[in-house]
Design an enzyme around this catalytic site. Structure first.
Site, PDB file in Angstrom:
ATOM      1  N   SER A 152      -4.262  41.201 -37.576  1.00  0.00           N
ATOM      2  CA  SER A 152      -4.483  40.044 -36.698  1.00  0.00           C
ATOM      3  C   SER A 152      -3.685  40.203 -35.413  1.00  0.00           C
ATOM      4  O   SER A 152      -2.549  40.697 -35.432  1.00  0.00           O
ATOM      5  CB  SER A 152      -4.028  38.776 -37.409  1.00  0.00           C
ATOM      6  OG  SER A 152      -4.043  37.693 -36.506  1.00  0.00           O
ATOM      7  N   TYR A 179       2.599  34.071 -41.971  1.00  0.00           N
ATOM      8  CA  TYR A 179       1.356  34.807 -41.691  1.00  0.00           C
ATOM      9  C   TYR A 179       1.615  35.877 -40.625  1.00  0.00           C
ATOM     10  O   TYR A 179       1.247  37.040 -40.789  1.00  0.00           O
ATOM     11  CB  TYR A 179       0.278  33.829 -41.220  1.00  0.00           C
ATOM     12  CG  TYR A 179      -1.011  34.507 -40.814  1.00  0.00           C
ATOM     13  CD1 TYR A 179      -1.879  35.003 -41.781  1.00  0.00           C
ATOM     14  CD2 TYR A 179      -1.353  34.666 -39.473  1.00  0.00           C
ATOM     15  CE1 TYR A 179      -3.065  35.634 -41.419  1.00  0.00           C
ATOM     16  CE2 TYR A 179      -2.528  35.300 -39.101  1.00  0.00           C
ATOM     17  CZ  TYR A 179      -3.376  35.779 -40.079  1.00  0.00           C
ATOM     18  OH  TYR A 179      -4.540  36.413 -39.714  1.00  0.00           O
TER      19      TYR A 179
HETATM   20  N1  LIG Z   1     -11.030  34.467 -38.747  1.00  0.00           N
HETATM   21  C1  LIG Z   1     -10.162  34.712 -37.795  1.00  0.00           C
HETATM   22  O1  LIG Z   1     -10.151  34.050 -36.743  1.00  0.00           O
HETATM   23  C2  LIG Z   1      -9.185  35.848 -37.937  1.00  0.00           C
HETATM   24  C3  LIG Z   1      -8.399  36.181 -36.826  1.00  0.00           C
HETATM   25  C4  LIG Z   1      -7.491  37.222 -36.930  1.00  0.00           C
HETATM   26  C5  LIG Z   1      -7.379  37.921 -38.123  1.00  0.00           C
HETATM   27  N2  LIG Z   1      -8.147  37.578 -39.202  1.00  0.00           N
HETATM   28  C6  LIG Z   1      -7.943  38.344 -40.434  1.00  0.00           C
HETATM   29  O2  LIG Z   1      -9.190  38.809 -40.911  1.00  0.00           O
HETATM   30  C7  LIG Z   1      -9.188  38.843 -42.337  1.00  0.00           C
HETATM   31  C8  LIG Z   1     -10.377  38.065 -42.832  1.00  0.00           C
HETATM   32  O3  LIG Z   1     -10.294  36.761 -42.304  1.00  0.00           O
HETATM   33  P1  LIG Z   1     -11.472  35.707 -42.431  1.00  0.00           P
HETATM   34  O4  LIG Z   1     -11.301  34.705 -41.356  1.00  0.00           O
HETATM   35  O5  LIG Z   1     -12.751  36.398 -42.599  1.00  0.00           O
HETATM   36  O6  LIG Z   1     -11.023  34.994 -43.782  1.00  0.00           O
HETATM   37  P2  LIG Z   1     -11.807  34.050 -44.771  1.00  0.00           P
HETATM   38  O7  LIG Z   1     -13.149  33.688 -44.250  1.00  0.00           O
HETATM   39  O8  LIG Z   1     -10.852  32.988 -45.166  1.00  0.00           O
HETATM   40  O9  LIG Z   1     -12.017  35.041 -45.999  1.00  0.00           O
HETATM   41  C9  LIG Z   1     -10.918  35.545 -46.660  1.00  0.00           C
HETATM   42  C10 LIG Z   1     -11.439  36.431 -47.758  1.00  0.00           C
HETATM   43  O10 LIG Z   1     -10.318  36.924 -48.480  1.00  0.00           O
HETATM   44  C11 LIG Z   1     -10.482  36.592 -49.841  1.00  0.00           C
HETATM   45  N3  LIG Z   1      -9.189  36.329 -50.418  1.00  0.00           N
HETATM   46  C12 LIG Z   1      -8.249  35.468 -49.986  1.00  0.00           C
HETATM   47  N4  LIG Z   1      -7.203  35.484 -50.808  1.00  0.00           N
HETATM   48  C13 LIG Z   1      -7.491  36.376 -51.777  1.00  0.00           C
HETATM   49  C14 LIG Z   1      -6.809  36.814 -52.933  1.00  0.00           C
HETATM   50  N5  LIG Z   1      -5.610  36.341 -53.265  1.00  0.00           N
HETATM   51  N6  LIG Z   1      -7.398  37.736 -53.712  1.00  0.00           N
HETATM   52  C15 LIG Z   1      -8.632  38.219 -53.407  1.00  0.00           C
HETATM   53  N7  LIG Z   1      -9.315  37.841 -52.332  1.00  0.00           N
HETATM   54  C16 LIG Z   1      -8.753  36.922 -51.534  1.00  0.00           C
HETATM   55  C17 LIG Z   1     -11.395  35.373 -49.865  1.00  0.00           C
HETATM   56  O11 LIG Z   1     -12.163  35.331 -51.041  1.00  0.00           O
HETATM   57  P3  LIG Z   1     -11.881  34.395 -52.324  1.00  0.00           P
HETATM   58  O12 LIG Z   1     -11.400  33.091 -51.825  1.00  0.00           O
HETATM   59  O13 LIG Z   1     -13.206  34.365 -53.012  1.00  0.00           O
HETATM   60  O14 LIG Z   1     -10.875  35.156 -53.094  1.00  0.00           O
HETATM   61  C18 LIG Z   1     -12.331  35.677 -48.713  1.00  0.00           C
HETATM   62  O15 LIG Z   1     -13.367  36.520 -49.146  1.00  0.00           O
HETATM   63  C19 LIG Z   1      -7.858  38.241 -42.781  1.00  0.00           C
HETATM   64  O16 LIG Z   1      -6.989  39.275 -43.135  1.00  0.00           O
HETATM   65  C20 LIG Z   1      -7.359  37.497 -41.553  1.00  0.00           C
HETATM   66  O17 LIG Z   1      -5.958  37.488 -41.500  1.00  0.00           O
HETATM   67  C21 LIG Z   1      -9.047  36.555 -39.134  1.00  0.00           C
END
Ligand SMILES: NC(=O)c1ccc[n+]([C@@H]2O[C@H](COP(=O)([O-])OP(=O)(O)OC[C@H]3O[C@@H](n4cnc5c(N)ncnc54)[C@H](OP(=O)(O)O)[C@@H]3O)[C@@H](O)[C@H]2O)c1
Length: 286
Positions: free
Chosen positions: A136, A149
């Site tokens: 991130s 985070y």
């Molecule tokens: N969205 C943004 O704006 C953004 C910005 C910067 C970085 N990121 C990074 O991108 C990545 C994905 O983000 P996202 O926004 O797509 O997140 P998201 O929509 O919240 O999805 C997170 C995913 O991780 C899984 N997950 C969470 N905790 C888990 C655990 N303990 N064990 C197994 N699976 C787990 C969730 O599935 P389950 O709940 O089914 O387990 C879900 O599939 C993250 O690392 C985040 O830090 C996102």
């Protein structure tokens, strides 16, 4: 190819974009129902795709071991590991629950370490493979309310950069993706209240995934998806730390006091008194 956190957001989109190109996808997340639904969707996109679903809570190291043992037992070879799963929380650090902090550290830091350790050795032996870490942009900012985070993301950044150097010449590619705001259509509880730049920086999830994959294919060390975010990150890298602190100070004050203004007599200005055992030290707490 193994992708973690595939049941929603960026991970799900990566799987969708890879479905027509990959031979086998291993889908990892906690939610079994959403994993099964995604498997059906991917098979509809590409009926010849091998889809292996592993329900796993990555915040439990023993679950990660079970996942890896299952892959080995079933002779599933992982050429590319995508560490995408991540979790975050927004709030004052002292008010966060310890179990939640621990869960975040395990999922965002320990799980990528464990998965990489167990899978990269075979990649080196085979002289081919890849690690794609979705971190991130928040890892290099000083975002109040995202202390844990941001720390986990900075950890991933350091790990990925060093690992990439260690693996140079082995045939194993290591790429880090550091997105800014991404429109995943999901619950954004982990995000701080939006600043004026968020709307300008935000990109659709499909664009984040496609730029991540394109950067990985070019073996780039670091990918900032989205043009505006990319330029902002490059500019931010040139700023002195004290400027970054100043940028985030109003947000920090709003988080703690509900206002960006501070009264003149606030105790943050008295560290000398603390060292001298004055007000604000043990005497106050007794
Ligand atoms: N969205 C943004 O704006 C953004 C910005 C910067 C970085 N990121 C990074 O991108 C990545 C994905 O983000 P996202 O926004 O797509 O997140 P998201 O929509 O919240 O999805 C997170 C995913 O991780 C899984 N997950 C969470 N905790 C888990 C655990 N303990 N064990 C197994 N699976 C787990 C969730 O599935 P389950 O709940 O089914 O387990 C879900 O599939 C993250 O690392 C985040 O830090 C996102």
């Amino acid at each position: 190819m193994l992708i973690t956190g595939v049941s929603s957001g960026i991970g799900r989109e990566l799987a969708r974009q890879l479905a027509r190109r990959a031979r086998t996808l291993v889908l990892v997340a906690r939610s079994g129902e959403r994993l099964d639904a995604l498997r059906e969707e991917l098979l509809a996109l590409n009926p010849t795709l091998g889809v292996w679903v592993e329900q796993c809570d990555l915040s439990q190291p023993e679950h990660v071991d079970t996942l890896l043992d299952s892959l080995r037992r079933n002779l599933i070879r992982v050429d590319v590991l995508v560490n995408n799963a991540g979790m975050g929380d927004y709030g004052l650090y002292e008010q966060e629950s310890w179990p939640r902090i621990h869960q975040m550290v395990q999922a965002n830091m320990t799980a990528p370490l464990l998965l990489t350790r167990r899978l990269v050795r075979r990649m080196v032996e085979r002289k081919r493979g890849g690690i794609l870490n979705i971190g991130s942009g928040g890892g290099s900012a000083f975002v109040p309310g995202l202390a844990v985070y941001a720390a986990t993301q900075r950890f991933l950044d350091g790990f990925t950069e060093a690992l990439r150097l260690e693996l140079l010449g082995t045939g194993v590619v290591v790429t880090q993706v550091a997105p800014g705001p991404v429109d995943t259509g999901g619950d954004e509880a982990a995000q701080p209240p939006e600043g004026p730049l968020a709307a300008w920086l935000r990109i659709p999830v499909a664009r984040c995934a496609s730029e991540a994959l394109a950067g990985f294919e070019r073996a780039e060390p670091l990918v900032y998806p989205g043009r505006a975010h990319r330029w902002m990150m490059r500019l931010a890298a040139l700023l002195p730390r004290r400027t970054k602190r100043a940028v985030w100070l109003p947000a920090a004050r709003r988080l703690r006091y509900g206002t960006a203004q501070l009264g003149p007599a606030h105790p943050e200005s008295a560290p000398g008194l603390l060292l001298a055992g004055g007000p604000g030290n043990v005497r106050d707490e007794a």
